[in-house]
Design an enzyme around this catalytic site. Structure first.
Site, mmCIF file in Angstrom:
data_model
loop_
_atom_site.group_PDB
_atom_site.id
_atom_site.type_symbol
_atom_site.label_atom_id
_atom_site.label_comp_id
_atom_site.label_asym_id
_atom_site.label_seq_id
_atom_site.Cartn_x
_atom_site.Cartn_y
_atom_site.Cartn_z
ATOM 1 N N SER A 1 9.587 12.994 -2.014
ATOM 2 C CA SER A 1 9.016 11.643 -2.027
ATOM 3 C C SER A 1 9.982 10.617 -1.465
ATOM 4 O O SER A 1 9.569 9.527 -1.061
ATOM 5 C CB SER A 1 8.582 11.239 -3.441
ATOM 6 O OG SER A 1 9.678 11.282 -4.330
ATOM 7 N N GLY A 2 11.271 10.962 -1.399
ATOM 8 C CA GLY A 2 12.243 10.077 -0.772
ATOM 9 C C GLY A 2 11.989 9.886 0.717
ATOM 10 O O GLY A 2 12.484 8.934 1.320
ATOM 11 N N LYS B 1 25.361 5.786 3.843
ATOM 12 C CA LYS B 1 24.789 4.713 3.010
ATOM 13 C C LYS B 1 25.296 4.803 1.572
ATOM 14 O O LYS B 1 25.719 3.800 0.989
ATOM 15 C CB LYS B 1 23.260 4.815 2.985
ATOM 16 C CG LYS B 1 22.545 4.354 4.211
ATOM 17 C CD LYS B 1 21.044 4.588 4.010
ATOM 18 C CE LYS B 1 20.271 4.456 5.290
ATOM 19 N NZ LYS B 1 18.847 4.810 5.102
ATOM 20 N N GLN C 1 17.660 15.950 -3.347
ATOM 21 C CA GLN C 1 16.726 14.847 -3.245
ATOM 22 C C GLN C 1 15.293 15.318 -3.024
ATOM 23 O O GLN C 1 15.022 16.158 -2.163
ATOM 24 C CB GLN C 1 17.164 13.902 -2.117
ATOM 25 C CG GLN C 1 18.525 13.288 -2.389
ATOM 26 C CD GLN C 1 19.003 12.363 -1.294
ATOM 27 O OE1 GLN C 1 20.186 12.381 -0.939
ATOM 28 N NE2 GLN C 1 18.122 11.522 -0.751
ATOM 29 N N CYS D 1 18.233 4.921 -3.080
ATOM 30 C CA CYS D 1 17.825 5.544 -4.345
ATOM 31 C C CYS D 1 18.829 6.591 -4.833
ATOM 32 O O CYS D 1 19.031 6.746 -6.041
ATOM 33 C CB CYS D 1 16.433 6.164 -4.204
ATOM 34 S SG CYS D 1 16.234 7.226 -2.754
ATOM 35 N N ARG E 1 21.468 -4.424 3.280
ATOM 36 C CA ARG E 1 22.333 -3.983 2.176
ATOM 37 C C ARG E 1 23.809 -4.283 2.408
ATOM 38 O O ARG E 1 24.526 -4.643 1.480
ATOM 39 C CB ARG E 1 22.151 -2.479 1.930
ATOM 40 C CG ARG E 1 20.815 -2.122 1.295
ATOM 41 C CD ARG E 1 20.662 -0.624 1.191
ATOM 42 N NE ARG E 1 19.327 -0.262 0.717
ATOM 43 C CZ ARG E 1 18.777 0.936 0.912
ATOM 44 N NH1 ARG E 1 19.464 1.872 1.554
ATOM 45 N NH2 ARG E 1 17.567 1.185 0.459
ATOM 46 N N HIS F 1 15.550 12.411 -7.952
ATOM 47 C CA HIS F 1 16.742 12.872 -7.242
ATOM 48 C C HIS F 1 17.799 13.293 -8.257
ATOM 49 O O HIS F 1 18.038 12.593 -9.251
ATOM 50 C CB HIS F 1 17.333 11.755 -6.376
ATOM 51 C CG HIS F 1 16.518 11.403 -5.175
ATOM 52 N ND1 HIS F 1 15.366 12.066 -4.797
ATOM 53 C CD2 HIS F 1 16.704 10.427 -4.228
ATOM 54 C CE1 HIS F 1 14.880 11.533 -3.694
ATOM 55 N NE2 HIS F 1 15.674 10.534 -3.327
ATOM 56 N N THR G 1 0.806 -1.221 0.000
ATOM 57 C CA THR G 1 0.000 0.000 0.000
ATOM 58 C C THR G 1 0.839 1.271 0.000
ATOM 59 O O THR G 1 0.304 2.361 -0.155
ATOM 60 C CB THR G 1 -0.943 0.016 1.216
ATOM 61 O OG1 THR G 1 -0.160 -0.112 2.415
ATOM 62 C CG2 THR G 1 -1.940 -1.134 1.149
ATOM 63 N N GLY G 2 2.157 1.150 0.172
ATOM 64 C CA GLY G 2 3.027 2.330 0.147
ATOM 65 C C GLY G 2 3.290 2.804 -1.277
ATOM 66 O O GLY G 2 2.941 2.141 -2.258
#
Length: 343
Positions: free
Chosen positions: A158-159, A215, A155, A128, A98, A244, A14-15
């Protein structure tokens, strides 16, 4: 007679990214025999098109071939190993696995070969922002040997998830109504107003750096197989909705002039070169939004002697949903996942 194809689950369906995964699977005609959507119990019963969302539970994974996860880290930490233990290959979009030993971190255009070794039945999808630059940098690295990267990201909101998008819209409405920048945050996603502003910190602080900066550097080293790569990163949130951008200044072991770099990038899979600055041809967030490639332009040698370029990519697509589907496609093409369904 059963349909041929694969039994797949989208976890966190649902995301924003989960919904994008669903769209992309259909767009790319992925061979699906059965598709199931899982989410938390509070989302159970919701409909996404013709699908009904189910509450996640261990037994839901029985008989599935692949599961694509887009959940917060703690949810992934709990449920990805459950799926893997029940025989499912889990493709995880969180940061939980990751950097884990024995878990490949994959962008197919960069390191699809790493999919051949899946001791834990888990594949990690990169950050991303990292994806935006890893695709072009990998192509250049193969030719000239990457030694050092200095980069600054721009960025989109929406990130930060749906809350980031909602905060920007709320602040924009308030700003227009009162003809002034927002005086306070219009939501919980960002500590400062984001409309008409830039925020030079993404994620939590890790000493002098932010978690996003850490990251990007660590993931780039892992995917390129360059543990000693020097990376200097600053991550900045800007008031755009999707896409981005990253300004990159890179040093290579062998000389790489802009013309040669442009030629390499023009034939690199997953890259679209938009590099005609005299006629305003360069990557923008709006150009990248809703599209698959990593767009690259402003290719030049900077005054410090580095190769410089600007890259932009849709953070919900190549930075997340599209890449997970491409990983699934490569697993199928290479015979690394066996369908439990036979026609």
């Amino acid at each position: 007679m059963a349909m041929s194809g694969y039994r797949i689950a989208i976890v966190g369906a649902t995301g924003a990214v989960g919904r994008e995964v669903l769209r992309i699977l259909e767009e790319r005609a992925f061979p699906i025999a059965e598709l199931r959507l899982f989410a938390s119990s509070r989302s159970a019963g919701k409909r996404l098109g013709r699908y009904v969302v189910e509450a996640i539970a261990p037994e839901r994974f029985d008989g599935l071939d692949l599961a694509i996860f887009d959940t917060p880290d703690p949810v992934a930490e709990e449920w990805v190993p459950v799926a893997a233990a029940r025989g499912v290959i889990a493709i995880d979009n969180s940061s939980a696995f990751r950097m884990a030993e024995g878990v490949p971190l994959v962008i197919p255009e960069v390191n699809a070969h790493d999919l051949a070794h899946l001791p834990h039945r888990i594949v990690a999808n990169p950050n991303c922002t990292c994806a935006t630059i890893a695709v072009p940098l990998a192509a250049l690295h193969r030719e000239a040997g990457l030694r050092r990267v200095i980069a600054c990201s721009y960025q989109s909101v929406s990130g930060a998830g749906q809350g980031g998008t909602e905060q920007l819209w709320a602040e924009l409405r308030d700003s227009v109504a009162h003809s002034r920048p927002p005086e306070r945050p219009g939501g919980q996603a960002f500590a400062h107003p984001i409309a008409m502003n830039i925020i030079p910190a993404i994620g939590s602080l890790r000493g002098a750096h932010t978690s996003e900066e850490v990251k990007v550097a660590a993931e780039l080293r892992k995917m390129l197989g360059t543990p000693d790569l020097a990376v200097g990163m600053t991550c900045v949130r800007v008031p755009t909705l999707v896409g981005h951008g990253v300004a990159v200044h890179a040093e290579f072991r062998s000389h790489l002039d802009p013309d040669r770099a442009r030629a390499i990038l023009e034939r690199a899979p997953g890259v679209a070169v938009v590099d005609a600055p005299s006629s305003a041809g360069y990557p923008t967030a709006l150009l990248a939004a809703g599209r698959d490639p990593c767009f690259v332009g402003r290719i030049r040698t900077d005054e410090a002697g580095n190769l410089a370029f600007f890259a932009a990519a849709d953070n919900l697509r190549k930075g997340a949903a599209l890449n997970t589907v491409q990983i699934a496609e490569h697993l199928v093409e290479r015979g690394l996942v066996r369908s439990s369904v036979r026609a």
